[in-house]
Scaffold this motif. Structure first.
Motif, PDB file in Angstrom:
ATOM      1  N   ILE A 135      34.481  42.992  24.309  1.00 27.93           N
ATOM      2  CA  ILE A 135      35.557  42.308  25.026  1.00 27.93           C
ATOM      3  C   ILE A 135      35.022  41.353  26.079  1.00 27.93           C
ATOM      4  O   ILE A 135      34.099  41.689  26.833  1.00 27.93           O
ATOM      5  CB  ILE A 135      36.455  43.345  25.746  1.00 27.93           C
ATOM      6  N   VAL A 136      35.643  40.168  26.136  1.00 26.84           N
ATOM      7  CA  VAL A 136      35.559  39.337  27.333  1.00 26.84           C
ATOM      8  C   VAL A 136      36.899  39.515  28.043  1.00 26.84           C
ATOM      9  O   VAL A 136      37.951  39.162  27.519  1.00 26.84           O
ATOM     10  CB  VAL A 136      35.305  37.858  27.001  1.00 26.84           C
ATOM     11  N   TRP A 137      36.816  40.085  29.209  1.00 28.77           N
ATOM     12  CA  TRP A 137      38.010  40.568  29.928  1.00 28.77           C
ATOM     13  C   TRP A 137      38.431  39.567  30.989  1.00 28.77           C
ATOM     14  O   TRP A 137      37.625  39.164  31.821  1.00 28.77           O
ATOM     15  CB  TRP A 137      37.651  41.902  30.570  1.00 28.77           C
ATOM     16  N   ILE A 138      39.699  39.141  30.948  1.00 29.89           N
ATOM     17  CA  ILE A 138      40.286  38.335  32.016  1.00 29.89           C
ATOM     18  C   ILE A 138      41.131  39.267  32.875  1.00 29.89           C
ATOM     19  O   ILE A 138      42.078  39.895  32.377  1.00 29.89           O
ATOM     20  CB  ILE A 138      41.135  37.178  31.463  1.00 29.89           C
ATOM     21  N   ALA A 139      40.765  39.370  34.158  1.00 34.08           N
ATOM     22  CA  ALA A 139      41.398  40.368  35.021  1.00 34.08           C
ATOM     23  C   ALA A 139      41.614  39.812  36.420  1.00 34.08           C
ATOM     24  O   ALA A 139      40.998  38.829  36.823  1.00 34.08           O
ATOM     25  CB  ALA A 139      40.528  41.623  35.088  1.00 34.08           C
ATOM     26  N   GLY A 140      42.487  40.476  37.170  1.00 37.22           N
ATOM     27  CA  GLY A 140      42.711  40.130  38.567  1.00 37.22           C
ATOM     28  C   GLY A 140      44.145  39.748  38.864  1.00 37.22           C
ATOM     29  O   GLY A 140      44.946  39.509  37.970  1.00 37.22           O
ATOM     30  N   GLY A 141      44.456  39.703  40.153  1.00 40.21           N
ATOM     31  CA  GLY A 141      45.807  39.426  40.627  1.00 40.21           C
ATOM     32  C   GLY A 141      46.031  40.200  41.913  1.00 40.21           C
ATOM     33  O   GLY A 141      45.136  40.280  42.756  1.00 40.21           O
ATOM     34  N   LEU A 142      47.198  40.820  42.044  1.00 43.02           N
ATOM     35  CA  LEU A 142      47.510  41.659  43.203  1.00 43.02           C
ATOM     36  C   LEU A 142      47.238  43.121  42.860  1.00 43.02           C
ATOM     37  O   LEU A 142      47.847  43.669  41.943  1.00 43.02           O
ATOM     38  CB  LEU A 142      48.972  41.488  43.616  1.00 43.02           C
ATOM     39  N   ALA A 143      46.351  43.756  43.606  1.00 42.63           N
ATOM     40  CA  ALA A 143      45.896  45.100  43.261  1.00 42.63           C
ATOM     41  C   ALA A 143      46.902  46.187  43.620  1.00 42.63           C
ATOM     42  O   ALA A 143      46.830  47.294  43.083  1.00 42.63           O
ATOM     43  CB  ALA A 143      44.566  45.388  43.957  1.00 42.63           C
ATOM     44  N   LYS A 144      47.832  45.923  44.522  1.00 41.84           N
ATOM     45  CA  LYS A 144      48.836  46.920  44.940  1.00 41.84           C
ATOM     46  C   LYS A 144      48.188  48.210  45.440  1.00 41.84           C
ATOM     47  O   LYS A 144      48.685  49.313  45.190  1.00 41.84           O
ATOM     48  CB  LYS A 144      49.796  47.249  43.786  1.00 41.84           C
ATOM     49  N   GLY A 145      47.060  48.095  46.100  1.00 44.23           N
ATOM     50  CA  GLY A 145      46.400  49.275  46.652  1.00 44.23           C
ATOM     51  C   GLY A 145      45.511  50.011  45.672  1.00 44.23           C
ATOM     52  O   GLY A 145      44.933  51.048  46.011  1.00 44.23           O
TER      53      GLY A 145
ATOM     54  N   ASP B 111      36.956  51.352  40.321  1.00 46.75           N
ATOM     55  CA  ASP B 111      35.687  51.955  39.906  1.00 46.75           C
ATOM     56  C   ASP B 111      35.814  52.757  38.615  1.00 46.75           C
ATOM     57  O   ASP B 111      34.992  52.620  37.703  1.00 46.75           O
ATOM     58  CB  ASP B 111      35.148  52.851  41.031  1.00 46.75           C
ATOM     59  N   GLU B 112      36.830  53.603  38.534  1.00 45.09           N
ATOM     60  CA  GLU B 112      36.989  54.437  37.345  1.00 45.09           C
ATOM     61  C   GLU B 112      37.252  53.583  36.107  1.00 45.09           C
ATOM     62  O   GLU B 112      36.672  53.816  35.038  1.00 45.09           O
ATOM     63  CB  GLU B 112      38.129  55.430  37.551  1.00 45.09           C
ATOM     64  N   LEU B 113      38.112  52.584  36.241  1.00 40.96           N
ATOM     65  CA  LEU B 113      38.425  51.701  35.117  1.00 40.96           C
ATOM     66  C   LEU B 113      37.164  51.003  34.612  1.00 40.96           C
ATOM     67  O   LEU B 113      36.880  50.998  33.404  1.00 40.96           O
ATOM     68  CB  LEU B 113      39.459  50.658  35.553  1.00 40.96           C
TER      69      LEU B 113
ATOM     70  N   GLY C 140      42.770  35.473  40.681  1.00 42.15           N
ATOM     71  CA  GLY C 140      43.759  36.091  41.544  1.00 42.15           C
ATOM     72  C   GLY C 140      43.253  36.545  42.905  1.00 42.15           C
ATOM     73  O   GLY C 140      42.059  36.536  43.215  1.00 42.15           O
ATOM     74  N   ALA C 141      44.220  36.989  43.713  1.00 40.23           N
ATOM     75  CA  ALA C 141      43.981  37.250  45.135  1.00 40.23           C
ATOM     76  C   ALA C 141      42.997  38.390  45.378  1.00 40.23           C
ATOM     77  O   ALA C 141      42.188  38.330  46.308  1.00 40.23           O
ATOM     78  CB  ALA C 141      45.317  37.565  45.816  1.00 40.23           C
ATOM     79  N   ASP C 142      43.073  39.448  44.571  1.00 40.94           N
ATOM     80  CA  ASP C 142      42.253  40.636  44.836  1.00 40.94           C
ATOM     81  C   ASP C 142      41.092  40.788  43.853  1.00 40.94           C
ATOM     82  O   ASP C 142      40.604  41.890  43.617  1.00 40.94           O
ATOM     83  CB  ASP C 142      43.138  41.895  44.794  1.00 40.94           C
ATOM     84  N   ARG C 143      40.635  39.664  43.292  1.00 39.39           N
ATOM     85  CA  ARG C 143      39.568  39.728  42.290  1.00 39.39           C
ATOM     86  C   ARG C 143      38.274  40.313  42.852  1.00 39.39           C
ATOM     87  O   ARG C 143      37.486  40.916  42.113  1.00 39.39           O
ATOM     88  CB  ARG C 143      39.320  38.343  41.680  1.00 39.39           C
ATOM     89  N   ALA C 144      38.054  40.164  44.159  1.00 47.20           N
ATOM     90  CA  ALA C 144      36.818  40.681  44.766  1.00 47.20           C
ATOM     91  C   ALA C 144      36.706  42.191  44.591  1.00 47.20           C
ATOM     92  O   ALA C 144      35.597  42.728  44.448  1.00 47.20           O
ATOM     93  CB  ALA C 144      36.761  40.318  46.242  1.00 47.20           C
ATOM     94  N   LEU C 145      37.837  42.891  44.583  1.00 45.89           N
ATOM     95  CA  LEU C 145      37.806  44.345  44.404  1.00 45.89           C
ATOM     96  C   LEU C 145      37.259  44.707  43.026  1.00 45.89           C
ATOM     97  O   LEU C 145      36.499  45.665  42.876  1.00 45.89           O
ATOM     98  CB  LEU C 145      39.218  44.926  44.567  1.00 45.89           C
ATOM     99  N   ILE C 146      37.635  43.930  42.017  1.00 44.61           N
ATOM    100  CA  ILE C 146      37.138  44.195  40.662  1.00 44.61           C
ATOM    101  C   ILE C 146      35.667  43.782  40.576  1.00 44.61           C
ATOM    102  O   ILE C 146      34.851  44.483  39.961  1.00 44.61           O
ATOM    103  CB  ILE C 146      37.982  43.442  39.610  1.00 44.61           C
ATOM    104  N   ARG C 147      35.327  42.671  41.208  1.00 41.55           N
ATOM    105  CA  ARG C 147      33.932  42.216  41.184  1.00 41.55           C
ATOM    106  C   ARG C 147      33.009  43.274  41.800  1.00 41.55           C
ATOM    107  O   ARG C 147      31.927  43.548  41.282  1.00 41.55           O
ATOM    108  CB  ARG C 147      33.795  40.894  41.946  1.00 41.55           C
TER     109      ARG C 147
END
Length: 480
Positions: free
Chosen positions: A368-378, A382-384, A399-406
């Protein structure tokens, strides 16, 4: 749906406050006014749309207070609230202090369902963090295939108030219920119900995972025939154990593995029932083939099993399960194949607005090449990421909260190439798809499964999915 004239001494002259001018508030105000209640609507917003809606209600004789959703109108005897209004709003604190009950639109519909001696249709209820709408629509398709008069209602477009007060009569209703709706609905008692899964979501609204789970678990209260749970998600079974149900109500599990007694599951590509058969210790009933479910991703097979369990609890024959699943077409933006371009599949699962939904989506593909991000809603990621790392060929973040996924990718998938797009303009999705195409190779899947809400960049997840599909089409035109 056309309405019918109804009367109710319970509401005649009763001073009712309706909280919110949304899709549930306006019908509730109309219905209550028609029942003879003295209705006041309070609304936080005071914009042009709210003023137009207020004008229509005021023409009926309903009082509307715009820009003042926190003050309890004097003399209020009952509040009927939109499901999204948070329990910690000052309005509800004032109601609690004054001893004023608070209902949601689902509670109101339940209490009105037998007005004028009408025989109420039983409810088959569906809740869970993910898969509710698809499961309810599958269930309605199966019930229709069995020749039953039914509709998919609740948190799905057709309001329960319209369903219970409309001209049309039903044999049974397939009811989608959100955690918000269940929070404000203490009385409904379903024929049978399912909690599909439980994962952290809307915790900013509920306050804690425990409170969120408790609201979901309300769907089992008073069930008559079956409490359906997910064998792979112990928390759903725990909710069944804690529920106060009618005598004789059974716990019925669904599993992607081989089912035990009182379960539905999968054997050699066949959906089978070992719950609603004679001598379930030894016997099983074939219901459908995995290939009858579209798309046949694992989480969608689970949805189909849950729908089948509720239908079987209602006495639907096996053939109708098969026919209903074959006839079902999923809504847009739910793991929808958009196109193949240069040997790469492009899949739109914009509806994956939380980590649990994204995990199910990612589990359906190998590379998969995954496109992800947006508003994390808290949410945390890590688990995902840890569970999905081995499937990731590359990631494009928006998206706004992409740093959390990064940050989660850095910790759990440091070798996976990541493109971090800071853009939030209307062309951002095209740029994301172009970057994903650059990272993908033949046999890969470019998957939009954002694990986040969309409102930072798009009006809703539908618009986000539309933008993805349009970008894929543009990509295909460019490569042709």
């Amino acid at each position: 749906m056309g309405g019918r004239e109804v009367t109710s001494p319970e509401f005649q002259g009763k001073r009712v406050t309706v909280a919110g001018l949304g899709v549930s508030g306006i019908p509730a105000a109309r219905v209550l006014h028609g029942l003879g209640a003295v209705v006041t609507v309070v609304n936080d917003g005071d914009d042009e749309r709210s003023r137009a809606q207020a004008g229509e209600l005021q023409a009926l004789g309903v009082t509307v207070r715009l820009g003042d959703g926190d003050t309890l109108p004097g003399g209020t005897e009952l509040i009927v609230t939109a499901p999204g209004w948070k329990p910690d709003k000052p309005l509800f604190a004032a109601a609690a202090e004054a001893g004023v009950p608070v209902w949601g639109d689902v509670e109101l519909a339940w209490r009105l369902r037998e007005l004028d001696g009408r025989k109420a249709a039983p409810w088959l209820a569906v809740t869970g963090t993910n898969g509710k709408t698809t499961t309810v629509q599958m269930l309605a398709s199966i019930l229709k295939a069995a020749g039953l008069r039914t509709a998919a209602v609740g948190n799905i477009g057709v309001s329960l108030l319209d369903a219970v007060l409309g001209e049309e009569t039903y044999d049974v209703l397939a009811v989608e219920l959100s955690s918000y709706q269940l929070h404000w609905a203490p009385s409904p008692r379903a024929h049978s119900a399912v909690v599909l899964n439980l994962a952290p979501d809307h915790l900013d609204w509920h306050g804690s995972m425990e409170a969120y789970a408790a609201d979901k678990g309300r769907v089992y209260e008073g069930n008559r025939v079956a409490c359906v749970y997910n064998v792979a998600d112990k928390a759903t079974e725990d909710l069944v154990r804690e529920a106060d149900v009618e005598e004789g109500c059974r716990a019925v599990g669904f599993t992607l593995g081989t089912p035990g007694p009182s379960q539905l599951g999968v054997v050699d590509g066949i959906l089978v029932d070992r719950a609603f058969v004679e001598n379930r210790q030894k016997n099983a009933q074939e219901l459908a083939e995995v290939s009858d479910v579209h798309p046949s991703a694992p989480h969608n097979i689970a949805n189909a099993l849950a729908a089948a369990a509720l239908a079987r609890a209602f006495g639907v024959p096996a053939g109708a399960v098969r026919d209903g699943l074959r006839a079902f077409t999923p809504d847009a933006h739910r793991i929808a194949h958009v196109a193949d371009v240069d040997g790469v599949a492009y899949v739109d699962d914009s509806k994956a607005t939380n980590t649990h939904a994204a995990e199910a989506s990612l589990a359906a593909y190998e590379s998969i090449v995954w496109i992800a991000g947006g508003l994390a809603k808290g949410a945390t990621f890590d688990e995902l990421v840890a569970k999905s790392a081995q499937r990731l060929r590359g990631v494009v973040l928006i998206g706004a909260d992409r740093a959390l996924i990064r940050e989660a990718l850095t910790r759990h998938a440091p070798e996976v190439p990541v493109v971090d797009l800071a853009r939030t303009d209307t062309g951002a999705m095209l740029a994301a798809v172009q970057e994903a195409a650059r990272l993908a190779g033949p046999g890969d899947t470019v998957l939009l499964a954002p694990a986040c809400a969309s409102m930072d960049m798009f009006a809703n997840y539908n618009k986000r999915g539309d933008a993805f599909a349009e970008a894929v089409r543009e990509l295909g035109t460019a490569s042709a």
